[in-house]
Design a protein around this motif. Structure first.
Motif, PDB file in Angstrom:
ATOM      1  N   ASP A  72       0.809  -1.216   0.000  1.00 43.29           N
ATOM      2  CA  ASP A  72       0.000   0.000   0.000  1.00 43.29           C
ATOM      3  C   ASP A  72       0.848   1.275   0.000  1.00 43.29           C
ATOM      4  OD1 ASP A  72       0.929  -0.464   2.568  1.00 43.29           O
ATOM      5  OD2 ASP A  72      -0.898   0.234   3.538  1.00 43.29           O
ATOM      6  N   ALA A  73       2.142   1.134  -0.249  1.00 41.77           N
ATOM      7  CA  ALA A  73       3.007   2.298  -0.482  1.00 41.77           C
ATOM      8  C   ALA A  73       2.920   2.658  -1.964  1.00 41.77           C
ATOM      9  CB  ALA A  73       4.441   1.980  -0.086  1.00 41.77           C
ATOM     10  N   THR A  74       3.288   3.888  -2.306  1.00 40.16           N
ATOM     11  CA  THR A  74       3.292   4.342  -3.696  1.00 40.16           C
ATOM     12  C   THR A  74       4.681   4.819  -4.060  1.00 40.16           C
ATOM     13  OG1 THR A  74       0.993   5.062  -3.529  1.00 40.16           O
ATOM     14  CG2 THR A  74       2.278   5.972  -5.336  1.00 40.16           C
ATOM     15  N   VAL A 124      12.283   7.090  -9.678  1.00 45.66           N
ATOM     16  CA  VAL A 124      12.677   6.794  -8.302  1.00 45.66           C
ATOM     17  C   VAL A 124      13.598   5.580  -8.332  1.00 45.66           C
ATOM     18  CG1 VAL A 124      11.892   6.189  -5.984  1.00 45.66           C
ATOM     19  CG2 VAL A 124      10.465   7.650  -7.440  1.00 45.66           C
ATOM     20  N   THR A 125      14.755   5.687  -7.675  1.00 44.50           N
ATOM     21  CA  THR A 125      15.689   4.572  -7.558  1.00 44.50           C
ATOM     22  C   THR A 125      15.808   4.202  -6.082  1.00 44.50           C
ATOM     23  OG1 THR A 125      16.923   5.344  -9.482  1.00 44.50           O
ATOM     24  CG2 THR A 125      18.039   3.794  -8.027  1.00 44.50           C
ATOM     25  N   ILE A 126      15.609   2.923  -5.788  1.00 43.79           N
ATOM     26  CA  ILE A 126      15.647   2.442  -4.411  1.00 43.79           C
ATOM     27  C   ILE A 126      16.735   1.390  -4.285  1.00 43.79           C
ATOM     28  CG2 ILE A 126      14.344   1.234  -2.620  1.00 43.79           C
ATOM     29  CD1 ILE A 126      11.835   2.584  -3.749  1.00 43.79           C
ATOM     30  N   GLY A 127      17.659   1.592  -3.339  1.00 40.59           N
ATOM     31  CA  GLY A 127      18.838   0.751  -3.193  1.00 40.59           C
ATOM     32  C   GLY A 127      18.604  -0.536  -2.434  1.00 40.59           C
ATOM     33  N   ALA A 128      19.640  -1.360  -2.419  1.00 41.98           N
ATOM     34  CA  ALA A 128      19.614  -2.685  -1.796  1.00 41.98           C
ATOM     35  C   ALA A 128      19.265  -2.607  -0.321  1.00 41.98           C
ATOM     36  CB  ALA A 128      20.978  -3.358  -1.969  1.00 41.98           C
ATOM     37  N   GLY A 129      18.399  -3.510   0.114  1.00 41.22           N
ATOM     38  CA  GLY A 129      18.064  -3.626   1.526  1.00 41.22           C
ATOM     39  C   GLY A 129      17.153  -2.541   2.065  1.00 41.22           C
ATOM     40  N   THR A 130      16.725  -1.616   1.233  1.00 45.60           N
ATOM     41  CA  THR A 130      15.856  -0.535   1.691  1.00 45.60           C
ATOM     42  C   THR A 130      14.438  -1.054   1.873  1.00 45.60           C
ATOM     43  OG1 THR A 130      17.182   1.303   0.908  1.00 45.60           O
ATOM     44  CG2 THR A 130      14.813   1.657   0.934  1.00 45.60           C
ATOM     45  N   ARG A 131      13.737  -0.497   2.855  1.00 44.82           N
ATOM     46  CA  ARG A 131      12.358  -0.877   3.149  1.00 44.82           C
ATOM     47  C   ARG A 131      11.475   0.363   3.103  1.00 44.82           C
ATOM     48  NH1 ARG A 131      14.721  -5.055   2.038  1.00 44.82           N
ATOM     49  NH2 ARG A 131      15.445  -6.523   3.616  1.00 44.82           N
ATOM     50  N   VAL A 132      10.417   0.285   2.311  1.00 42.24           N
ATOM     51  CA  VAL A 132       9.445   1.377   2.207  1.00 42.24           C
ATOM     52  C   VAL A 132       8.147   0.851   2.815  1.00 42.24           C
ATOM     53  CG1 VAL A 132       8.205   2.921   0.657  1.00 42.24           C
ATOM     54  CG2 VAL A 132      10.579   2.270   0.133  1.00 42.24           C
ATOM     55  N   MET A 133       7.782   1.404   3.943  1.00 43.44           N
ATOM     56  CA  MET A 133       6.704   0.841   4.744  1.00 43.44           C
ATOM     57  C   MET A 133       5.326   1.337   4.308  1.00 43.44           C
ATOM     58  SD  MET A 133       8.571  -1.168   6.378  1.00 43.44           S
ATOM     59  CE  MET A 133       7.296  -1.873   7.405  1.00 43.44           C
ATOM     60  N   HIS A 134       4.321   0.814   4.983  1.00 42.40           N
ATOM     61  CA  HIS A 134       2.919   1.014   4.617  1.00 42.40           C
ATOM     62  C   HIS A 134       2.532   2.489   4.548  1.00 42.40           C
ATOM     63  CE1 HIS A 134       2.150  -3.274   4.895  1.00 42.40           C
ATOM     64  NE2 HIS A 134       2.980  -3.258   5.934  1.00 42.40           N
ATOM     65  N   GLY A 135       1.868   2.829   3.460  1.00 39.05           N
ATOM     66  CA  GLY A 135       1.339   4.177   3.290  1.00 39.05           C
ATOM     67  C   GLY A 135       2.352   5.226   2.874  1.00 39.05           C
ATOM     68  N   ALA A 136       3.620   4.874   2.745  1.00 45.47           N
ATOM     69  CA  ALA A 136       4.626   5.856   2.320  1.00 45.47           C
ATOM     70  C   ALA A 136       4.379   6.249   0.867  1.00 45.47           C
ATOM     71  CB  ALA A 136       6.026   5.297   2.492  1.00 45.47           C
ATOM     72  N   ARG A 137       4.764   7.456   0.503  1.00 41.46           N
ATOM     73  CA  ARG A 137       4.593   7.969  -0.860  1.00 41.46           C
ATOM     74  C   ARG A 137       5.912   8.559  -1.340  1.00 41.46           C
ATOM     75  NH1 ARG A 137       0.560   5.051  -0.473  1.00 41.46           N
ATOM     76  NH2 ARG A 137      -1.436   5.871   0.174  1.00 41.46           N
ATOM     77  N   LEU A 138       6.447   8.009  -2.440  1.00 36.14           N
ATOM     78  CA  LEU A 138       7.673   8.512  -3.064  1.00 36.14           C
ATOM     79  C   LEU A 138       7.296   8.926  -4.471  1.00 36.14           C
ATOM     80  CD1 LEU A 138       8.508   6.493  -0.739  1.00 36.14           C
ATOM     81  CD2 LEU A 138      10.620   6.196  -2.000  1.00 36.14           C
ATOM     82  N   ILE A 139       7.301  10.240  -4.740  1.00 41.32           N
ATOM     83  CA  ILE A 139       6.747  10.759  -5.985  1.00 41.32           C
ATOM     84  C   ILE A 139       7.789  11.626  -6.689  1.00 41.32           C
ATOM     85  CG2 ILE A 139       4.822  12.020  -7.026  1.00 41.32           C
ATOM     86  CD1 ILE A 139       3.899   9.618  -5.312  1.00 41.32           C
TER      87      ILE A 139
END
Length: 199
Positions: A21-23, A28-43
């Motif tokens: 349920d994150a967006t 957007v580039t996301i690196g190794a081992g990163t965690r994007v938790m519930h409801g987060a928004r990266l725009i």
């Protein structure tokens, strides 16, 4: 949810995890081992890019944004707390941005710094490595000066020359109808999401 925007799609390392349920939208580039938790928004909008390093934690309901005028980068081993707001800033490695904090366009936060609960780092503000913005305080300027929130007049004396409407929107603060122009431009820019596609 991964969403393409204007031909740009998120790039997520296979070892990263994004809550369903994150967006994550656009460039957007996301690196190794990163965690994007519930409801987060990266725009990432209008050609603006977001880069998140290795082993970062983006907690629930955090908002990270980039725009055509301001990319956003977050280094390795950073913790972005719940309900934070980071827009168009450069955050170095091992930074802690606590719950409810806000970091604005063009701010630079040095390695190992802390922006504590409900603190604010204003536009174009440079926070040195290892510095701390106390709970609820405001950092303004280059180099950053720190103020408790109840010292509005002193904060505004430092903040006004940073020219938020000019820096963020390219508009003259003294222009009549400023909010009309800001909202018209934002409506046009945000309307470009009509053609986004879920991946």
């Amino acid at each position: 949810m991964l969403i393409s925007h204007e031909g740009k799609s998120p790039k997520v390392d296979p070892s990263a995890w994004i809550a369903p349920d994150a967006t994550v939208c656009g460039d957007v580039t996301i690196g190794a081992g990163t965690r994007v938790m519930h409801g987060a928004r990266l725009i990432g909008e209008g050609g603006g890019a977001i880069s998140i390093g290795r082993n970062c934690i983006v907690m629930e309901n955090a908002v990270i944004r980039a725009s055509a005028r301001h990319d956003c980068s977050i280094g390795d081993h950073c913790l972005i707390g719940p309900q934070t707001h980071v827009t168009g800033a450069a955050i170095e490695d091992e930074v802690f941005v606590a719950t409810g904090a806000s970091v604005f366009h063009g701010a630079r936060i040095g390695r190992g710094a802390e922006v504590r609960i409900n603190a604010v780092v204003h536009i174009k503000t440079v926070l040195e490595a290892g510095a701390t913005v106390p709970i609820g305080w405001v950092a303004v300027g280059d180099p950053a000066e720190l103020f408790p929130a109840d010292r509005h007049d002193e904060i505004w004396a430092r903040q006004a020359p940073l020219d938020f409407p000019g820096w963020v929107y390219g508009l003259d603060r003294t222009k009549p109808g400023l909010m009309v122009e800001i909202t018209r431009r934002l409506s046009d820019e945000l309307g470009r999401h009509r053609t986004d596609g879920v991946e």
